[in-house]
Design an enzyme around this catalytic site. Structure first.
Site, PDB file in Angstrom:
ATOM      1  N   ASP A   7       0.774  -1.283  -0.090  1.00 41.06           N
ATOM      2  CA  ASP A   7      -0.035  -0.060   0.086  1.00 41.06           C
ATOM      3  C   ASP A   7       0.926   1.250   0.005  1.00 41.06           C
ATOM      4  OD1 ASP A   7      -2.268  -1.604   0.266  1.00 41.06           O
ATOM      5  OD2 ASP A   7      -2.037  -1.752   2.186  1.00 41.06           O
ATOM      6  N   LYS A  27       2.037   2.483  -4.852  1.00 38.18           N
ATOM      7  CA  LYS A  27       2.681   1.779  -6.167  1.00 38.18           C
ATOM      8  C   LYS A  27       1.939   2.061  -7.516  1.00 38.18           C
ATOM      9  CE  LYS A  27       2.929  -2.316  -4.461  1.00 38.18           C
ATOM     10  NZ  LYS A  27       2.994  -2.215  -3.090  1.00 38.18           N
ATOM     11  N   GLY A  80      -4.160  -4.094  -4.640  1.00 38.55           N
ATOM     12  CA  GLY A  80      -5.261  -3.115  -5.007  1.00 38.55           C
ATOM     13  C   GLY A  80      -4.470  -2.040  -5.561  1.00 38.55           C
ATOM     14  N   HIS A  81      -4.047  -1.702  -6.537  1.00 31.64           N
ATOM     15  CA  HIS A  81      -3.368  -0.730  -7.126  1.00 31.64           C
ATOM     16  C   HIS A  81      -4.273   0.385  -7.524  1.00 31.64           C
ATOM     17  CE1 HIS A  81       0.380  -3.120  -7.510  1.00 31.64           C
ATOM     18  NE2 HIS A  81      -0.008  -3.207  -6.486  1.00 31.64           N
ATOM     19  N   GLN A 110       2.101  -5.971  -3.209  1.00 33.34           N
ATOM     20  CA  GLN A 110       2.446  -6.161  -1.629  1.00 33.34           C
ATOM     21  C   GLN A 110       3.696  -5.237  -1.358  1.00 33.34           C
ATOM     22  OE1 GLN A 110       1.404  -9.354  -3.175  1.00 33.34           O
ATOM     23  NE2 GLN A 110      -0.447  -8.106  -2.854  1.00 33.34           N
TER      24      GLN A 110
HETATM   25  P1  IMP Z   1      -2.966 -12.639   1.616  1.00 37.50           P
HETATM   26  O1  IMP Z   1      -1.741 -12.244   0.895  1.00 37.50           O
HETATM   27  O2  IMP Z   1      -4.045 -12.299   1.396  1.00 37.50           O
HETATM   28  O3  IMP Z   1      -2.543 -14.130   2.182  1.00 37.50           O
HETATM   29  O4  IMP Z   1      -2.441 -11.887   3.116  1.00 37.50           O
HETATM   30  C1  IMP Z   1      -1.516 -11.835   4.089  1.00 37.50           C
HETATM   31  C2  IMP Z   1      -1.182 -10.789   4.563  1.00 37.50           C
HETATM   32  O5  IMP Z   1      -0.571  -9.562   3.755  1.00 37.50           O
HETATM   33  C3  IMP Z   1      -2.264 -10.094   5.388  1.00 37.50           C
HETATM   34  O6  IMP Z   1      -1.555  -9.297   6.396  1.00 37.50           O
HETATM   35  C4  IMP Z   1      -2.647  -9.005   4.351  1.00 37.50           C
HETATM   36  O7  IMP Z   1      -3.529  -7.799   4.867  1.00 37.50           O
HETATM   37  C5  IMP Z   1      -1.411  -8.568   3.871  1.00 37.50           C
HETATM   38  N1  IMP Z   1      -1.566  -7.960   2.120  1.00 37.50           N
HETATM   39  C6  IMP Z   1      -1.722  -8.932   1.193  1.00 37.50           C
HETATM   40  N2  IMP Z   1      -1.801  -8.198   0.297  1.00 37.50           N
HETATM   41  C7  IMP Z   1      -1.704  -6.854   0.581  1.00 37.50           C
HETATM   42  C8  IMP Z   1      -1.599  -5.483  -0.381  1.00 37.50           C
HETATM   43  O8  IMP Z   1      -1.608  -5.655  -1.639  1.00 37.50           O
HETATM   44  N3  IMP Z   1      -1.448  -4.575   0.469  1.00 37.50           N
HETATM   45  C9  IMP Z   1      -1.153  -4.471   2.025  1.00 37.50           C
HETATM   46  N4  IMP Z   1      -1.183  -5.808   2.636  1.00 37.50           N
HETATM   47  C10 IMP Z   1      -1.513  -6.657   1.914  1.00 37.50           C
END
Ligand code: IMP
Length: 434
Positions: A13, A16, A40-41, A222
């Site tokens: 977040d 990007k 989520g860009h 991420q």
């Molecule tokens: P997952 O990727 O859905 O398995 O989530 C694992 C961890 O990564 C959790 O703490 C999510 O909130 C975090 N996470 C996954 N994708 C994002 C992102 O795009 N931005 C911020 N946090 C993320």
């Protein structure tokens, strides 16, 4: 030859979407290399705001080839939904510009089911419930479904049956119902017709583009501290978010990558559970959340907010080999009377400038050491060069740059594309004409 990786230097977040979108003006090819619809860009174009989850941010530029690389996990329903939404908004010819790796793994309904069931149990991590972890588990267990399996219905069905056999005990133990393989295959028919024409050997496509002198942008998702190897494990995502993951996730040799840009906010945020040592629970934290609109673009969850962490940024600079930083959301700090920055940590074995990644596994084992800088009240949005920033904001940028030990390439002073101070563009003057 110019191939640039853009990677999140914090917990995701970092903004990007906007930065990749700015640089993609100069890119011929944009490739996502890891993760899936957990990303989520947010793209802001004129008055239009768009959130893309799977599609590379370059999708809004009609000349740009967009690639979903093999390190990704792709939910066919989300992909089709996202394309249809863009078409509805008037963006045309998307499918002709999109290539989907036939080696990328699919997220199917049972992955989402397992992720969701686990998140309602005591073992919840705060995932996005998009099926990311279970899909990568299938990949490592060798029961995953490849996008290329969509080409052959019999193979697809046999593989889904095998995967369901492997998942059945887990689903039942979590109180769920095991889906029917035949129904899943039937439900994939429509997506199959749309996705199969976009399938490609994307490793070859991207390597050829680089060798032909095209400008290639590898778009991370991420962030470094959510990386499966280098993040705050186990509170991480399941893919290689770091710059090294781009080589594997695209299928090109590391020597092809010329520049690594790390993105950092002027402060820090995190969603989901896990260590966040500079987290704030006070009015300053509320200011960052409200002014910075820090609510998840995928899940809508309020983000945890905190001060910038320089040891974490130096750590990110090291594990990614960051050449330059894109600093986002500097404008969000406007109105704070003083700004704190974590410069070191007090740990059981003494004070350290290193990010205490191991000690963070023990709750409250480390304490951030802060320096305080003066705030500012002037708006920053109209600044286009550093000298147009208020003195305190300029000093903050310099402090960050010196503390991170990496130059700042870009400063974002507002959500719009134009609200940007560009200090160095790795594409300009380097690439051959396409
Ligand atoms: P997952 O990727 O859905 O398995 O989530 C694992 C961890 O990564 C959790 O703490 C999510 O909130 C975090 N996470 C996954 N994708 C994002 C992102 O795009 N931005 C911020 N946090 C993320």
């Amino acid at each position: 030859m110019s191939c640039v990786v853009i990677v999140g230097a914090q917990w995701g977040d970092e903004g990007k979407g906007k930065i990749v979108d700015i640089y993609t003006e100069f890119a011929d090819v944009v490739v996502r290399y890891a993760g899936g619809p957990n990303a989520g860009h947010t793209l802001v174009v004129g008055d239009e705001k768009l959130v893309v989850r799977l599609l590379p941010s370059g999708i809004l530029r009609p000349q740009t080839r967009c690639v979903l690389g093999q390190g990704m996990v792709i939910d066919p329903a989300v992909l089709i939904g996202e394309i249809d939404e863009l078409v509805r908004r008037g963006h045309r010819g998307l499918e002709a510009r999109l290539a989907v790796s036939d080696r990328a793994h699919l997220i199917l309904p049972y992955h989402v089911l397992v992720d969701t069931l686990r998140e309602s149990s005591s073992a919840a991590l705060g995932t996005t419930k998009k099926g990311i972890g279970p899909a990568y588990e299938d990949k490592a267990r060798r029961t995953g479904i490849l996008a290329g399996d969509l080409r052959d219905s019999a193979r697809l069905r046999a593989k889904i049956e095998a995967a369901l056999d492997a998942w059945a005990p887990t689903i039942r133990a979590l109180g769920g119902e095991v889906p029917n393989a035949a129904e899943l295959v039937t439900a994939l028919e429509a997506a199959k017709t749309r996705i199969v024409p976009m399938l490609a050997h994307t490793s070859e496509l991207v390597d050829s583009a680089i060798r032909a002198g095209k400008r290639v942008m590898l778009e991370g998702a991420q962030g470094t501290l959510l990386d499966i190897d280098h993040g705050t494990y186990p509170f991480v995502t399941s893919s290689s978010a770091v710059a090294g993951g781009a080589s594997v996730g695209v299928g090109i040799g590391p020597s092809r990558i010329k520049t690594v840009i790390g993105i950092t906010k002027a402060y820090a945020t995190r969603v989901g559970a896990g260590p966040f040592p500079t987290e704030l629970g006070d009015a300053d934290g509320d200011h960052l959340r409200e002014v910075g609109a820090e609510f998840g673009s995928v899940t809508g969850r309020p983000r945890r907010t905190g001060w910038l962490d320089l040891p974490a940024l130096r750590y990110a600079a090291r594990v990614n080999g960051i050449d330059g930083l894109a600093l986002t959301k500097l404008d969000v700090l406007t109105g704070l009377s003083r700004i704190r920055v974590c410069v070191a940590y007090d740990t059981p074995s003494g004070r350290t400038r290193d990010f205490p990644i191991d000690e963070l596994q023990t709750p409250n084992a480390v304490t951030p050491v802060y320096e305080e800088l003066p705030g500012w009240n002037d708006k920053l949005e109209t600044a286009r060069v550093l000298d147009e920033l208020p003195t305190a904001a300029r000093a903050y940028v310099r402090f960050l740059e010196e503390g991170a030990e990496v130059p700042v390439y870009l400063v974002s002073v507002g959500p719009r594309r134009t609200e940007t101070i560009m200090l160095h563009n790795p594409f300009v003057g380097r690439a051959a004409e396409p």
